[in-house]
Design a protein around this motif. Structure first.
Motif, mmCIF file in Angstrom:
data_model
loop_
_atom_site.group_PDB
_atom_site.id
_atom_site.type_symbol
_atom_site.label_atom_id
_atom_site.label_comp_id
_atom_site.label_asym_id
_atom_site.label_seq_id
_atom_site.Cartn_x
_atom_site.Cartn_y
_atom_site.Cartn_z
ATOM 1 N N GLY A 38 -24.027 20.968 14.300
ATOM 2 C CA GLY A 38 -23.413 21.230 15.810
ATOM 3 C C GLY A 38 -23.905 22.673 16.204
ATOM 4 O O GLY A 38 -25.286 22.752 16.010
ATOM 5 N N LYS A 39 -22.977 23.670 16.449
ATOM 6 C CA LYS A 39 -23.603 24.816 16.825
ATOM 7 C C LYS A 39 -23.661 26.003 16.004
ATOM 8 O O LYS A 39 -23.956 27.116 16.095
ATOM 9 C CB LYS A 39 -22.809 25.251 18.101
ATOM 10 N N SER A 40 -23.055 25.420 14.737
ATOM 11 C CA SER A 40 -23.066 26.507 13.569
ATOM 12 C C SER A 40 -24.126 26.381 12.559
ATOM 13 O O SER A 40 -24.556 25.337 12.256
ATOM 14 C CB SER A 40 -21.649 26.490 12.813
ATOM 15 N N ASP A 72 -32.513 40.378 8.831
ATOM 16 C CA ASP A 72 -32.697 40.949 10.542
ATOM 17 C C ASP A 72 -33.984 41.318 10.615
ATOM 18 O O ASP A 72 -34.287 41.109 11.512
ATOM 19 C CB ASP A 72 -31.707 41.899 10.145
ATOM 20 N N VAL A 73 -34.688 41.698 9.359
ATOM 21 C CA VAL A 73 -36.140 42.286 9.759
ATOM 22 C C VAL A 73 -37.004 41.239 9.719
ATOM 23 O O VAL A 73 -37.814 41.044 10.826
ATOM 24 C CB VAL A 73 -36.507 43.004 8.476
ATOM 25 N N ILE A 77 -34.513 32.802 11.233
ATOM 26 C CA ILE A 77 -33.692 31.982 12.072
ATOM 27 C C ILE A 77 -33.437 31.997 13.359
ATOM 28 O O ILE A 77 -33.145 33.206 13.697
ATOM 29 C CB ILE A 77 -32.374 31.685 10.948
ATOM 30 N N ASP A 78 -33.637 31.042 13.997
ATOM 31 C CA ASP A 78 -33.486 31.222 15.560
ATOM 32 C C ASP A 78 -32.014 31.066 16.170
ATOM 33 O O ASP A 78 -31.619 29.554 15.931
ATOM 34 C CB ASP A 78 -34.394 30.025 16.271
ATOM 35 N N GLY A 79 -31.246 32.141 16.091
ATOM 36 C CA GLY A 79 -29.954 31.928 16.738
ATOM 37 C C GLY A 79 -28.886 32.580 15.604
ATOM 38 O O GLY A 79 -29.280 33.047 14.460
#
Length: 205
Positions: A38-40, A72-73, A77-79
């Protein structure tokens, strides 16, 4: 060679990103899984100390902070996603050839990618490894069989009372807390139910 640590392409990509940080901090990767529904999205990472195979809550917290910064660097992953860092647990997955040697004598469930002599699922006592042949040895009802590590799709220890007792003994010897998450006992019941279902299906066939 089978890679049970990181199976899917995204798992392997994430493993490549985080492995330098994990190993640089004195840990080893046990398993990496990326889950999207889904969205997660969730990144699940299992690790253990390279020195003794242990992994405490403090280790998970420390590693989680470092991996969050590393991800983070690199931003693979997109999102937005959740990062979960945990120990392998008592009924741990077996993802490296050395795991099968380390846990020789304990009961495990092993699954292969393809049918081997008419079956994919093997449940029995781990009997070590044949390093030259790159094989996992497991004692089933028919005797000891050798399975090429490259054939494996999944493998994990089966949670038993003896395994729990051994884990508690090891923790006591190391001077660690003796608490075990109640969810681990729920898994005992789940494993027992699954075993009963599998036995019933085999009997019906």
């Amino acid at each position: 060679m089978a890679d049970l640590i990181a199976k899917a392409p995204m798992d392997r990509r994430l493993a490549d990103v985080i492995r330098p940080t994990v190993e640089g901090m004195g840990y080893e990767l046990v398993r990496v899984r990326f889950q999207a529904g889904g969205k997660s999205m969730t990144v699940q990472i299992m690790a253990e100390r390279a020195s003794d195979g242990g992994m405490e809550v403090e280790d998970c917290a420390q590693l989680s902070r470092a991996l969050s910064a590393a991800l983070d660097v690199e931003d693979p992953i997109d999102g937005a996603y959740a990062l979960e860092v945990s120990s392998p647990g008592i009924d741990r997955p077996l993802t490296r050839l050395k795991d099968f040697d380390r846990f020789e004598g304990w009961e495990a469930r092993v699954e292969t990618e393809e049918l081997i002599d008419g079956q994919k699922r093997f449940k029995g006592i781990l009997s070590g490894i044949d390093e030259e042949a790159d094989e996992v040895l497991i004692e089933i009802d028919q005797g000891v069989v050798g399975l090429k590590f490259d054939w494996l799709a999944d493998a994990k220890l089966i949670l038993t009372d003896d395994l729990i007792a051994e884990s508690l003994k090891a923790r006591k010897a190391a001077g660690l807390a003796q608490d075990i998450d109640a969810a681990e006992f729920d898994e005992i019941e789940e494993d027992a139910d699954n075993d009963a279902d599998e036995d019933a299906k085999r009997a019906a066939n």
